[in-house]
Design a protein around this motif. Sequence first.
Motif, short mmCIF file in Angstrom:
data_model
loop_
_atom_site.label_atom_id
_atom_site.label_comp_id
_atom_site.label_asym_id
_atom_site.label_seq_id
_atom_site.Cartn_x
_atom_site.Cartn_y
_atom_site.Cartn_z
N THR A 32 0.86 -0.90 0.32
CA THR A 32 0.52 0.25 0.17
C THR A 32 1.04 1.40 -0.35
N VAL A 33 1.90 0.83 0.51
CA VAL A 33 2.78 2.37 1.19
C VAL A 33 3.38 2.57 -0.56
N TYR A 34 4.48 1.37 -0.95
CA TYR A 34 4.73 1.56 -2.43
C TYR A 34 4.06 2.13 -3.32
N GLY A 35 2.47 1.45 -3.39
CA GLY A 35 1.23 1.76 -4.07
C GLY A 35 1.63 3.41 -4.19
N ARG A 36 1.66 4.12 -2.64
CA ARG A 36 0.60 5.35 -2.75
C ARG A 36 2.08 6.82 -3.50
N GLN A 99 2.07 8.50 5.77
CA GLN A 99 2.62 8.03 6.21
C GLN A 99 3.35 8.55 7.42
N SER A 100 3.63 9.36 7.81
CA SER A 100 4.37 9.74 8.92
C SER A 100 3.52 9.94 9.98
N LEU A 107 -0.22 2.04 13.09
CA LEU A 107 -1.27 2.06 12.11
C LEU A 107 -2.62 2.11 13.20
N PRO A 108 -4.06 2.75 12.69
CA PRO A 108 -4.80 3.35 13.88
C PRO A 108 -5.50 1.27 13.73
#
Length: 137
Positions: A32-36, A99-100, A107-108
């Motif tokens: 997900t991080v890489y995709g964003r 991300q920060s 993560l919530p």
Amino acid sequence: MDQPEEPLTTDSEFDNTDASFIQQVQRLHKLTVYGRWLFVGCLWLTIAPVSFWDLRAEIYLWEQYFTWVAVRYGLFYHPLSTFGLAFCIGMTAAVLIWQSRNILLGLPQQEKQRLEKQVYRIRQQGPTHPLWKWVCD
């Protein structure tokens, strides 16, 4: 009396204490991080150059004699370029803040549950799921 709604999934649906399951959730989060960031990178490689190209005459003037009024009028009379650059900057800022927050605060719970449900669905569908080889393999 109003009854509280039952959650869509219960903890018994999948074993979220399984080490491989936790690792798969982490892989999905990493994807997900890489995709964003990939999306933001594509914005800067597609929309930003077109926006800057449309503003090239104004940028030349700004280099000669820079004032904030010139910047304001340059952006005001090129609304599509202004919107394109604002969109690139806004999406970059949104991903940085997201991300920060995840790094600093973790993560919530709602995000963890969403990732767990998605891993569960990927596991259920098996190798035919497009994310299977990156998450479960």
